[in-house]
Design a protein around this motif. Sequence first.
Motif, PDB file in Angstrom:
ATOM      1  N   PRO A  17       0.852  -1.114  -0.016  1.00 29.51           N
ATOM      2  CA  PRO A  17      -0.005  -0.096   0.060  1.00 29.51           C
ATOM      3  C   PRO A  17       0.953   1.332   0.019  1.00 29.51           C
ATOM      4  CG  PRO A  17       0.115  -0.768   2.123  1.00 29.51           C
ATOM      5  CD  PRO A  17       0.743  -1.982   1.402  1.00 29.51           C
ATOM      6  N   VAL A  18       0.203   2.313  -0.461  1.00 27.47           N
ATOM      7  CA  VAL A  18       0.828   3.686  -0.406  1.00 27.47           C
ATOM      8  C   VAL A  18       1.537   3.881   0.886  1.00 27.47           C
ATOM      9  CG1 VAL A  18       0.682   6.348  -0.585  1.00 27.47           C
ATOM     10  CG2 VAL A  18      -0.399   4.664  -2.393  1.00 27.47           C
ATOM     11  N   GLY A  19       2.651   4.234   1.305  1.00 31.18           N
ATOM     12  CA  GLY A  19       3.330   4.664   2.402  1.00 31.18           C
ATOM     13  C   GLY A  19       4.093   3.456   2.993  1.00 31.18           C
ATOM     14  N   ALA A  20       3.816   2.137   2.583  1.00 27.99           N
ATOM     15  CA  ALA A  20       4.508   1.149   3.114  1.00 27.99           C
ATOM     16  C   ALA A  20       5.877   1.000   2.677  1.00 27.99           C
ATOM     17  CB  ALA A  20       4.041  -0.286   2.650  1.00 27.99           C
ATOM     18  N   GLU A  21       6.912   0.548   3.384  1.00 28.78           N
ATOM     19  CA  GLU A  21       8.354   0.445   3.282  1.00 28.78           C
ATOM     20  C   GLU A  21       8.472  -0.714   2.497  1.00 28.78           C
ATOM     21  OE1 GLU A  21      12.147  -0.015   5.834  1.00 28.78           O
ATOM     22  OE2 GLU A  21      11.346   1.952   6.113  1.00 28.78           O
ATOM     23  N   VAL A  22       9.324  -0.684   1.392  1.00 28.64           N
ATOM     24  CA  VAL A  22       9.559  -1.940   0.507  1.00 28.64           C
ATOM     25  C   VAL A  22      11.083  -1.931   0.327  1.00 28.64           C
ATOM     26  CG1 VAL A  22       7.562  -2.182  -0.561  1.00 28.64           C
ATOM     27  CG2 VAL A  22       9.199  -0.544  -1.435  1.00 28.64           C
ATOM     28  N   PRO A  23      11.668  -3.159   0.327  1.00 26.70           N
ATOM     29  CA  PRO A  23      13.327  -2.922  -0.112  1.00 26.70           C
ATOM     30  C   PRO A  23      13.551  -2.893  -1.573  1.00 26.70           C
ATOM     31  CG  PRO A  23      12.635  -5.323   0.251  1.00 26.70           C
ATOM     32  CD  PRO A  23      11.230  -4.434   0.423  1.00 26.70           C
ATOM     33  N   VAL A  24      14.425  -1.780  -1.796  1.00 27.46           N
ATOM     34  CA  VAL A  24      14.781  -1.634  -3.118  1.00 27.46           C
ATOM     35  C   VAL A  24      16.532  -1.888  -3.777  1.00 27.46           C
ATOM     36  CG1 VAL A  24      15.054   0.476  -4.713  1.00 27.46           C
ATOM     37  CG2 VAL A  24      13.411   0.263  -3.067  1.00 27.46           C
ATOM     38  N   LEU A  25      16.402  -2.647  -4.963  1.00 28.91           N
ATOM     39  CA  LEU A  25      17.413  -2.859  -5.657  1.00 28.91           C
ATOM     40  C   LEU A  25      17.557  -1.780  -6.547  1.00 28.91           C
ATOM     41  CD1 LEU A  25      17.582  -6.483  -6.037  1.00 28.91           C
ATOM     42  CD2 LEU A  25      18.875  -5.460  -4.297  1.00 28.91           C
TER      43      LEU A  25
END
Length: 136
Positions: free
Chosen positions: A85-93
């Motif tokens: 959802p908008v606002g959630a933290e996600v791991p990025v490469l």
Amino acid sequence: MSVTAWLVLAFGLAALVFGGVGAGLLLSQRDFRRIAHRVPGQVVRLRPSHSSEGTVYYPTIRFTTADGRPVEVEGNVGSSPPIAPVGAEVPVLYDPARPDRMRVDTMLGGNLIGMVFAGTGAVFLVVCIAVVAFGG
């Protein structure tokens, strides 16, 4: 040409195409992971794309590079439901030379499509071998 020969040719070509595409996708993902840096990101927007099959959501991710530059990029892979959802933290490469080349680091690491293609190619290869061995 016999029906068996046509089946072998068709399934053999399908095995080559699907297997080749799958291998290419898996190798590309592996190469990207070798150079990529991993940082936390945040979903700031979800762009819906509507089609007859339903709605797919493309996330826009904001993250800060290892050298402190803020970046905001729309992902090139959509999903339904959204990855988060908008606002959630996600791991990025991301590619440190080109931070706009970013992927959300999912559990499968982006390998799912490559595995599906490679697996489909393997199934076609098995069918091809079975036709040769038992078909005539």
